[in-house]
Design an enzyme around this catalytic site. Sequence first.
Site, PDB file in Angstrom:
ATOM      1  N   LEU A  24      43.932  42.818  37.856  1.00 27.99           N
ATOM      2  CA  LEU A  24      42.912  42.768  38.898  1.00 27.99           C
ATOM      3  C   LEU A  24      41.709  43.648  38.585  1.00 27.99           C
ATOM      4  O   LEU A  24      41.823  44.681  37.930  1.00 27.99           O
ATOM      5  CB  LEU A  24      43.526  43.191  40.239  1.00 27.99           C
ATOM      6  CG  LEU A  24      44.719  42.358  40.729  1.00 27.99           C
ATOM      7  CD1 LEU A  24      45.159  42.836  42.114  1.00 27.99           C
ATOM      8  CD2 LEU A  24      44.409  40.870  40.746  1.00 27.99           C
ATOM      9  N   ALA A  26      37.251  44.326  40.074  1.00 21.02           N
ATOM     10  CA  ALA A  26      36.398  44.353  41.267  1.00 21.02           C
ATOM     11  C   ALA A  26      36.102  42.959  41.816  1.00 21.02           C
ATOM     12  O   ALA A  26      35.908  42.785  43.020  1.00 21.02           O
ATOM     13  CB  ALA A  26      35.088  45.078  40.940  1.00 21.02           C
ATOM     14  N   HIS A  28      38.211  40.389  41.920  1.00 13.42           N
ATOM     15  CA  HIS A  28      39.346  40.064  42.787  1.00 13.42           C
ATOM     16  C   HIS A  28      39.257  40.830  44.106  1.00 13.42           C
ATOM     17  O   HIS A  28      39.532  40.286  45.178  1.00 13.42           O
ATOM     18  CB  HIS A  28      40.669  40.438  42.093  1.00 13.42           C
ATOM     19  CG  HIS A  28      40.988  39.626  40.880  1.00 13.42           C
ATOM     20  ND1 HIS A  28      41.073  40.187  39.635  1.00 13.42           N
ATOM     21  CD2 HIS A  28      41.248  38.304  40.724  1.00 13.42           C
ATOM     22  CE1 HIS A  28      41.379  39.242  38.758  1.00 13.42           C
ATOM     23  NE2 HIS A  28      41.485  38.095  39.389  1.00 13.42           N
ATOM     24  N   ASP A 144      34.905  30.484  38.256  1.00 11.65           N
ATOM     25  CA  ASP A 144      35.646  29.283  37.864  1.00 11.65           C
ATOM     26  C   ASP A 144      35.218  28.149  38.805  1.00 11.65           C
ATOM     27  O   ASP A 144      36.010  27.647  39.597  1.00 11.65           O
ATOM     28  CB  ASP A 144      37.150  29.531  37.962  1.00 11.65           C
ATOM     29  CG  ASP A 144      37.606  30.614  36.993  1.00 11.65           C
ATOM     30  OD1 ASP A 144      37.627  30.354  35.788  1.00 11.65           O
ATOM     31  OD2 ASP A 144      37.933  31.722  37.461  1.00 11.65           O
ATOM     32  N   MET A 178      32.630  39.363  36.018  1.00 17.72           N
ATOM     33  CA  MET A 178      33.920  40.048  36.033  1.00 17.72           C
ATOM     34  C   MET A 178      35.035  39.080  35.620  1.00 17.72           C
ATOM     35  O   MET A 178      35.101  37.955  36.107  1.00 17.72           O
ATOM     36  CB  MET A 178      34.213  40.588  37.429  1.00 17.72           C
ATOM     37  CG  MET A 178      33.283  41.691  37.872  1.00 17.72           C
ATOM     38  SD  MET A 178      33.694  43.238  37.027  1.00 17.72           S
ATOM     39  CE  MET A 178      32.603  44.373  37.886  1.00 17.72           C
ATOM     40  N   SER A 180      39.356  39.216  33.937  1.00 21.01           N
ATOM     41  CA  SER A 180      40.477  39.989  33.398  1.00 21.01           C
ATOM     42  C   SER A 180      40.414  40.064  31.880  1.00 21.01           C
ATOM     43  O   SER A 180      40.894  41.019  31.264  1.00 21.01           O
ATOM     44  CB  SER A 180      41.804  39.355  33.835  1.00 21.01           C
ATOM     45  OG  SER A 180      41.908  39.355  35.244  1.00 21.01           O
ATOM     46  N   ARG A 181      39.822  39.051  31.267  1.00 19.65           N
ATOM     47  CA  ARG A 181      39.726  39.017  29.805  1.00 19.65           C
ATOM     48  C   ARG A 181      38.739  40.043  29.249  1.00 19.65           C
ATOM     49  O   ARG A 181      38.793  40.381  28.073  1.00 19.65           O
ATOM     50  CB  ARG A 181      39.343  37.611  29.333  1.00 19.65           C
ATOM     51  CG  ARG A 181      40.468  36.595  29.480  1.00 19.65           C
ATOM     52  CD  ARG A 181      40.057  35.222  28.955  1.00 19.65           C
ATOM     53  NE  ARG A 181      41.210  34.355  28.836  1.00 19.65           N
ATOM     54  CZ  ARG A 181      41.713  33.620  29.809  1.00 19.65           C
ATOM     55  NH1 ARG A 181      41.145  33.689  30.998  1.00 19.65           N
ATOM     56  NH2 ARG A 181      42.752  32.844  29.624  1.00 19.65           N
TER      57      ARG A 181
END
EC number: 6.3.2.1
Length: 274
Positions: A24, A26, A28, A144, A178, A180-181
């Site tokens: 997670l 910012a 998220h 997304d 932002m 996760s990757r």
Amino acid sequence: MSNHISALKAKGNSIGFVPTMGALHAGHMSLVKRGLNENNFVVVSIFVNPTQFDNQDDLIKYPRTLEADVAMLKDVSDNYIIVYAPNVKDIYDDSIEADSFEYDGLEHQMEGAFRPGHFDGVGTIVKRLFKIVTPDFAYFGEKDFQQLQIIKKLVALHHIPVTIVGCPILRAEDGLAMSSRNARLTPQHREIAPIIYKTLQTAKTKFGTKSAKVVSEWVEKAFKNQSLLELEYFIIADESTLKPVKRKSTKKSYRAFIAVYAGDIRLIDNIALN
């Protein structure tokens, strides 16, 4: 989980839902905070879904940081966030296979074309999570955007009683969306990655006076000069159908979509054009 949610709803509580694959950040948290503003409780699922990865190496390397994720959520709210972190067997029993979905052609564009089977995996996990959590509202980020449109179509086609809420992309100060990757980027790639968003911004400006074809050719040329970044695709599409634009119309909304490799890390982004 289902029993717990049923008990809460029986008392008149509304339930928000933020499905995640963990790691997670910012972005998220912005979804979670909006969910808390609009509901009594928010369920955050943390599950790295195997059926939406076309690249098994990416699945293996995907960051899993459950303890840190829970700590981050506790900082937002210790009382009104419910974490649901199932294992693979909880979701799939002994058969880790995706169901087959059709989304009126949305699944064949962009990510669907470059990642075969991806949206079958997305549809499978989201539909199953909706059945378990039974949320009133579910929150998805516009980073997304294709996935957001597909989830809306999934809900409509399968008559799932949940309202899908799209939320603006949260960006770092330098413009990088932002993700996760991002945590897996090398220092060199992290430094150069904001060019992705800067390119989108320039493409938006050019699209005001140039054709989609001209703008696309400019983007492709720009990335040929970037030794650390490799362009997978840049597409200007109709927001509702996600089909590439052939001729601009003032009656339609358009969005530019991009996927770029920074080393072996795949980054996606998009921008509204009008």
